[in-house]
Scaffold this motif. Structure first.
Motif, PDB file in Angstrom:
ATOM      1  N   PRO A  95      20.702  63.951  46.386  1.00 41.07           N
ATOM      2  CA  PRO A  95      21.266  63.131  45.059  1.00 41.07           C
ATOM      3  C   PRO A  95      22.597  62.674  45.682  1.00 41.07           C
ATOM      4  CG  PRO A  95      20.309  65.479  44.464  1.00 41.07           C
ATOM      5  CD  PRO A  95      20.274  65.206  46.091  1.00 41.07           C
ATOM      6  N   VAL A  96      22.849  61.498  45.256  1.00 43.83           N
ATOM      7  CA  VAL A  96      24.046  60.889  45.241  1.00 43.83           C
ATOM      8  C   VAL A  96      24.853  60.871  43.830  1.00 43.83           C
ATOM      9  CG1 VAL A  96      25.438  58.688  45.951  1.00 43.83           C
ATOM     10  CG2 VAL A  96      23.228  59.270  47.065  1.00 43.83           C
ATOM     11  N   GLU A 119      33.888  55.015  51.625  1.00 44.35           N
ATOM     12  CA  GLU A 119      32.767  55.993  50.814  1.00 44.35           C
ATOM     13  C   GLU A 119      31.804  55.338  49.900  1.00 44.35           C
ATOM     14  OE1 GLU A 119      32.428  60.565  49.649  1.00 44.35           O
ATOM     15  OE2 GLU A 119      34.613  59.629  50.127  1.00 44.35           O
ATOM     16  N   ALA A 120      32.779  54.619  48.889  1.00 44.16           N
ATOM     17  CA  ALA A 120      32.076  54.215  47.872  1.00 44.16           C
ATOM     18  C   ALA A 120      31.217  53.051  48.311  1.00 44.16           C
ATOM     19  CB  ALA A 120      33.163  53.280  46.694  1.00 44.16           C
ATOM     20  N   ALA A 124      27.046  53.301  47.349  1.00 43.36           N
ATOM     21  CA  ALA A 124      26.430  51.972  46.701  1.00 43.36           C
ATOM     22  C   ALA A 124      25.345  51.500  47.439  1.00 43.36           C
ATOM     23  CB  ALA A 124      27.527  50.988  46.497  1.00 43.36           C
ATOM     24  N   ALA A 125      25.514  51.620  48.682  1.00 41.38           N
ATOM     25  CA  ALA A 125      24.250  51.106  49.938  1.00 41.38           C
ATOM     26  C   ALA A 125      23.085  52.128  49.431  1.00 41.38           C
ATOM     27  CB  ALA A 125      24.839  50.897  51.068  1.00 41.38           C
ATOM     28  N   ILE A 126      23.423  53.470  49.483  1.00 40.69           N
ATOM     29  CA  ILE A 126      22.547  54.540  49.258  1.00 40.69           C
ATOM     30  C   ILE A 126      21.662  54.341  48.148  1.00 40.69           C
ATOM     31  CG2 ILE A 126      22.153  56.861  49.045  1.00 40.69           C
ATOM     32  CD1 ILE A 126      24.466  57.410  51.118  1.00 40.69           C
ATOM     33  N   GLU A 131      16.844  52.624  45.076  1.00 42.98           N
ATOM     34  CA  GLU A 131      16.398  51.776  43.976  1.00 42.98           C
ATOM     35  C   GLU A 131      15.266  51.002  44.363  1.00 42.98           C
ATOM     36  OE1 GLU A 131      15.775  49.797  40.413  1.00 42.98           O
ATOM     37  OE2 GLU A 131      16.784  51.741  40.727  1.00 42.98           O
ATOM     38  N   GLU A 132      15.416  50.317  45.728  1.00 42.46           N
ATOM     39  CA  GLU A 132      14.495  49.576  46.310  1.00 42.46           C
ATOM     40  C   GLU A 132      13.187  50.561  46.821  1.00 42.46           C
ATOM     41  OE1 GLU A 132      13.950  46.703  50.253  1.00 42.46           O
ATOM     42  OE2 GLU A 132      15.794  47.624  49.659  1.00 42.46           O
TER      43      GLU A 132
END
Length: 390
Positions: A95-96, A119-120, A124-126, A131-132
């Motif tokens: 979990p992020v 880090e942000a 966001a990329a994670i 989501e993808e």
């Protein structure tokens, strides 16, 4: 049943804002759009799978979207990542939530700020990857449903082929029987013609008596053969029943296959952007639907039933009108929940389109809105709306 409000209580797949948007029934229960679309309709009434309450279909063909549920899910996703579920176990992802605390001794504020920004971006990329993956999992579930549907159709068609082979064997045996009987009747006719000629040849009384006796014997044999043939009924009841039953079964299976294929095409049209949709892929389904499915009525289009809405989104409904002896057609689209009738085109409509007469879909008087979409090279398209005169 999973109590997670982010999941549909029927398929247990997480709601989203594309394919599986949450929709609320009048009884208050919320389900995803595909599950509601798959509910069996009886006289435009469906039953809630949770409380079994019956509800009439809205005039728009769809129940309202639960924007409260969507907003709640978006807020929850902003606080923590949502576990992925789509019928199959996905690779577990950590979990992020928020950036982890780090020691700050020996680092300047600028360096700390750069680390926090980086880090942000990674977080966001994670979240974007998660989501993808969720969307791809939903699409895999949809593909699995399509594959299962096609497998069932294949099984039904194979059963139909086996039954058709048996029916052909019955017909072949009946053909052999009728051909044999036909040959016997031909030979009998030839014998009668020969006997008829002998009646013209006797020159003495003795020869005449012999000819008459032979003719009587032939007539007795003919009568006995005809009596035997009357017991073997033509046509055979078993053959007629088998062929009729096979025709009904074939028609039912073909209608089911066409309905399923058309539904798959409609679902693909709804989930695929219009610019990426290849209409040639839908042509075979629509052509078969036009031959076997009940014809679309103008009332269904104007009431925007679920079937009509899917066909309009797939671009399969056209309005035709005779202009100076030439048939022209106009495309019908759906924009912001309203039907749009576009300008007439000279080329003949494609053979797979569902055709309605212009007078059936064009209102005789307001409320309606006339418009022109105008564009010039190098400028964006503009819509000019004509206001009715009072």
């Amino acid at each position: 049943m999973d109590d997670n409000v982010e999941d549909c209580p029927v398929c247990l797949i997480t709601f989203d804002d594309t394919l599986r948007r949450p929709r609320t029934l009048p009884c208050g229960h919320t389900h995803c759009t595909p599950c509601i679309n798959e509910l069996e309709e009886e006289q435009e009434v469906i039953t809630c799978p949770t409380c079994r309450t019956s509800h009439a279909l809205p005039e728009t063909g769809q129940f309202p979207i639960s924007y409260i549920t969507e907003a709640f899910i978006k807020k929850m996703r902003g606080l923590a990542s949502v576990p992925l579920k789509a019928g199959k176990e996905l690779t577990a992802l950590a979990p992020v939530t928020q950036p982890a605390p780090r020691p700050t001794a020996g680092l300047s504020r600028k360096t700390q700020s750069l680390l926090q920004d980086q880090e942000a971006k990674i977080l966001a990329a994670i979240r974007s990857c998660q989501e993808e993956q969720r969307q791809l999992a939903d699409y895999l579930t949809t593909l699995g449903g399509w594959g299962g549907r096609q497998q069932r159709l294949e099984d039904e068609l194979q059963t139909l082929m086996d039954q058709s082979k048996g029916a052909r064997e019955v017909i072949s045996r009946e053909e052999s029987r009728v051909e044999g009987r036909k040959e016997k009747v031909r030979q009998r006719e030839e014998a009668l013609h020969a006997a008829l000629e002998t009646l013209l040849t006797p020159a003495t009384r003795q020869e005449a008596y012999e000819v008459i006796e032979n003719a009587d014997q032939l007539l007795v044999e003919v009568e006995e053969e005809e009596e035997e043939e009357r017991e073997a009924v033509i046509p055979d009841v078993h053959v007629v029943t088998t062929v009729a039953r096979m025709a009904n079964s074939s028609r039912a299976v073909l209608q089911a296959a066409t309905s399923a294929a058309t539904q798959t095409a409609m679902e693909a049209a709804v989930t695929t952007p219009a610019a990426a949709m290849d209409s040639t892929l839908l042509a075979p389904f629509a052509a078969a639907a036009e031959r076997l499915a009940p014809p679309l009525k103008a009332e269904e289009l104007l009431r925007l039933t679920q079937r009509a809405r899917g066909l309009v989104k797939a671009g399969l409904i056209l309005a035709v009108q005779d202009v100076e002896g030439q048939t022209r057609h106009a495309r019908i689209s759906l924009q912001h929940g309203r039907l749009h009738l576009h300008s007439l085109q000279a080329p003949p409509p494609p053979p797979h389109a569902l055709i309605l007469q212009m007078g059936e879909v064009m209102p005789a008087s307001p409320p309606c809105e006339a418009f022109l979409d105008l564009a010039w090279p190098g400028s964006a398209a503009r819509r000019v709306v004509f206001q009715p005169l009072h």
